[in-house]
Design an enzyme around this catalytic site. Sequence first.
Site: not given
Lengths: 290, 285
Positions: A30, A240, A243, A265, A271
């Site tokens: 970080g 979606c 899909c 998606c 997808c």
Amino acid sequence: MHPLYNFAFLDEGSKREIRRAILKGIAIPGYQVPFASRELPIGRGWGTGGLQITLALIGSDDVLKVIDQGHDGSVNAISIKKLIHATTGVAVTSDTSEATLIQSRHRIPEVQLAEEQLLVLQVPTPEPLRSIEPREQATRRLHAEADYTGAWLQLFEQIVRYGSAITGADHPVLVNGRYVMAPSPIPRFDNHKLHQAAQLTLLGAGREKKIYAVPPYTDVVSLDFEDYPFAAEDFEGIHCELCGASGVFFDELLDEDTGETVYRCNDTSFCAGRRGKRIGQESCQGRSHA
Amino acid sequence: MREAACFLDEAPFLTVEGISCSFGPGCAYCADDEADLERNRCPRCGTIHALRRVSLDVYPGEIVGIVGESGSGKSTLMRCICFDQQPSAGSVATPLVDGGTRNLLSCSPEQKRAIRNTVFGMVYQNPWLGLRMDFSALSNIAEQMIAAGNRNVEGMLARGRSLLEQVNIPLSRAADTPREFSGGMQQRVQIAKALSNNPPILLLDEVTTGLDLSVQATVLDLISTLRRELDVSMVVVSHDLAVIRMLAQRSSVMLDGRVIEHGLTDQILEDPQHRYTQQLVHSLL
Ligand SMILES: Nc1ncnc2c1ncn2[C@@H]1O[C@H](COP(=O)(O)OP(=O)(O)OP(=O)(O)O)[C@@H](O)[C@H]1O
Ligand SMILES: [Mg+2]
Ligand SMILES: [Zn+2]
């Protein structure tokens, strides 16, 4: 491979310097490590931070995937892919699980990544305290002293003004219990994918000349308040239209014929994979390479 | 020098001892505390000696005044006490930290921040130093509480609103930014912010300077009320003797980085000892 360039475009000295910054970043999860950002044939601010990390680490047997906001086929993703491919000759893919190195702008793929995979995120603004404190010297001191009042204050101000702590993207996270970090503008939906993740995630900011890292299996906690807990975007009940997937990050579209809002998606290769489309290795715009 | 008889049986709540603070390289000549300077400036090396061995006691519930002309070192003293400025020598202690045995100036940055956020409340001469002008008044007040580890939004909002009421800022302005406030309102938001963690010691640097007389009066009123109702100890800095006379039981007079006279405010006003104080008092009358 283009003979005029070194493998992966950068000279070996530059690669070593970038790798040193990466190693330091991994050692201090970080923490933003300054590095001498190189000029690349792509404008600064167009993913050059991520690109330099990729170029410094990529090997000839790597399989590369580049995505821009979830899309493998966007202009920006393709031009980065082309550059890397042209200077390395590595295989290029859209299939997340097939890739060994994934460079991404503003998304983490839906498919869970594995230990052998490397995720590189492009970062426009690496300093989570910048809007509170404009001076670099001062933000460095705040990080050194772990004084993160300003990061919470921004969320508090959001609540005062808008009644919720909902940030658009780039919601700050505390890494390994020590450094507050900008996760790059990924949606809040993706924040948890950094927590205790199997893969190494490297973040690079070209214009701001910073590299930082989340090593595998590191705690990554989104900042929040007791009574305003962190929450990801809510896609409850949404599927979606292509899909049928649920529980993923969606793009919202307007169906021009019906005038209704439909969802797809955001992760296009995820997808396509669900729909049985072949998403394996690409020929990279039909050019063959030695 | 004179002492306040009424406080003699108590221990001081804030003890400031021998604070020196200079700006510049220093030299062998001005390293000597007693060296003659041109006002506060070293004639050899040009170093500004903003404070030279300044000491100060504040007893529980007391308001101590600091008066002196522009450049005498008042703000620098406040900034040294609340860790904004690192002095070159001296100590600050309070029985609230390690029973008063610890020199706060030698604490780690983290410890200083904790003390700064819980023991001291500071109101700056310049509100731009004390407030974030682009954050709401409520956030400005909450900042101190967040810094002290508070993570409860509703609690901080409730505290912020009650403080704004206490300093007479209408709640309809609570989400506005200090940038949109008048000078007097900005100072009152600073006071609300300084009070947020119930600090036992308030440091007020020229809170009324630059305000209209009527606004001055309401801010002075507020300070008297706070002392009465919250029983906080205060150091009140002003170059205006009238303000000091109204608020402070005891006062110190500063000149060129030194305390030249201290004692009961009334006595200083009636019978000033130092020639500079005599002039100062004279000009007030
Ligand atoms: N950061 C600095 N660098 C150099 N000199 C400084 C600095 N801060 C203060 N000084 C000098 O220190 C001296 C004391 O300044 P200070 O601001 O403490 O005075 P003051 O008594 O608060 O005056 P005023 O009534 O105008 O607010 C002045 O000579 C000032 O110029
Ligand atoms: Mg001053
Ligand atoms: Zn000198």
